[in-house]
Design an enzyme around this catalytic site. Structure first.
Site, short mmCIF file in Angstrom:
data_model
loop_
_atom_site.label_atom_id
_atom_site.label_comp_id
_atom_site.label_asym_id
_atom_site.label_seq_id
_atom_site.Cartn_x
_atom_site.Cartn_y
_atom_site.Cartn_z
N ASP A 11 -2.03 9.10 -7.43
CA ASP A 11 -1.89 8.60 -8.79
C ASP A 11 -0.69 9.32 -9.40
OD1 ASP A 11 -2.65 7.35 -11.31
OD2 ASP A 11 -3.37 9.30 -11.95
N CYS A 74 -4.06 4.16 -8.85
CA CYS A 74 -3.27 4.02 -10.07
C CYS A 74 -2.89 2.55 -10.19
CB CYS A 74 -2.01 4.88 -9.93
SG CYS A 74 -0.78 4.63 -11.21
#
Ligand code: DGL
Length: 269
Positions: A11, A74
């Site tokens: 992420d 993400c």
């Protein structure tokens, strides 16, 4: 067959820890390698080319750790770099993004209905969700709103207070989200404000926490491909960040809901 290779996550920072936490709940025997690209946070404002370059570099690290799955934890990176990462990784590991499982869920439960999405400027501006929904052709009336203040607000620990309440309400009152029956939390930071969002809708709208849906997708993939770690050995987990600050370490605890050791691992030396 036993497969003790780790699950890799990445992420822009610590938001993806909400996904890792959801995975930990249903797959407690799996080892993790987590990479938070804190040096380049936030991805939500970056160009597609920049996010792709970071993603490839991070995949090299996760592949060096011999991960069996790379989970792009993400939404901004899933919209900007999923196809490239999948091609780059090839047969070395399975690549899972956080968008497709949610689209599948909506297609099963919300055909012909209105579904909203909130996320970063990158995720909303890329139209990644819209394009996938259009391809389904099952008449979902899709409404998206960029909510760029939410991720930094959450990073700063502003959850469940007067200020966050005000910001969340202002966004959710936006006319673009009128009439929705479900709302996708299209950013891996947002599970931390799910309760506030649910409170706003008072059960009239289903709030879709992609971390739980993605964790289920991962579980099915590992089962179907005989890749579960059934060794009974205690799982090993490593958490890396490309830039280390004390405040990140503090927030990481909030995202993962338990203590964890963050190690500094610069992407470029
Ligand atoms: N966690 C990222 C996402 O899911 C949002 C934060 C960022 O802008 O980097 O899109």
């Amino acid at each position: 067959m036993n497969n003790t290779r780790a699950i890799g996550f990445f992420d822009s920072g610590i938001g993806g820890l909400t996904v890792a936490h959801a995975v930990r709940k249903i797959l407690p025997g799996e080892s993790f390698v987590y990479f938070g690209d804190t040096a380049h946070h936030p991805y939500g404002d970056k160009s597609t080319a920049a996010i792709q370059a970071y993603a490839v570099k991070i995949c090299d690290i996760l592949l060096r750790h011999n991960c069996k799955v790379i989970l792009i934890a993400c939404n901004s990176a899933s919209s900007a770099a999923y196809r490239l990462v999948k091609e780059y990784v090839g047969s070395k590991a399975e690549v899972i993004n956080v968008i497709d499982p949610v689209i599948d869920y909506c297609s099963k439960h919300y055909a012909g209905k209105a579904v909203g999405l909130i996320g970063t400027k990158k995720t909303v501006g890329s139209n990644a969700y819209q394009k996938k929904i259009d391809k389904l052709g099952n008449d979902i009336n899709f409404k998206a709103l960029a909510t760029p203040l939410l991720a930094p607000m959450i990073e700063e620990g502003f959850c469940n207070n007067r200020i966050s309440e005000e910001i969340i309400q202002t966004y959710l009152q936006d006319r673009r989200l009128e009439g929705i029956e479900a709302l996708i939390l299209g950013c891996t930071h947002y599970p931390l404000i799910k309760t506030q969002i649910e409170r706003y809708y008072q059960k009239k709208v289903e709030v879709l926490d992609s971390s739980d849906i993605v964790a289920e997708t991962l579980l099915s993939f590992l089962k179907d491909n005989d890749l579960l770690n059934n060794s009974g050995l205690p799982p090993e987990s490593k958490f890396y960040v490309s830039d280390y600050t004390h405040s990140f370490a503090e927030s990481a605890r909030m995202f993962f809901m338990e203590d964890l050791n963050l190690e500094h691992y610069p992407l470029w030396e």
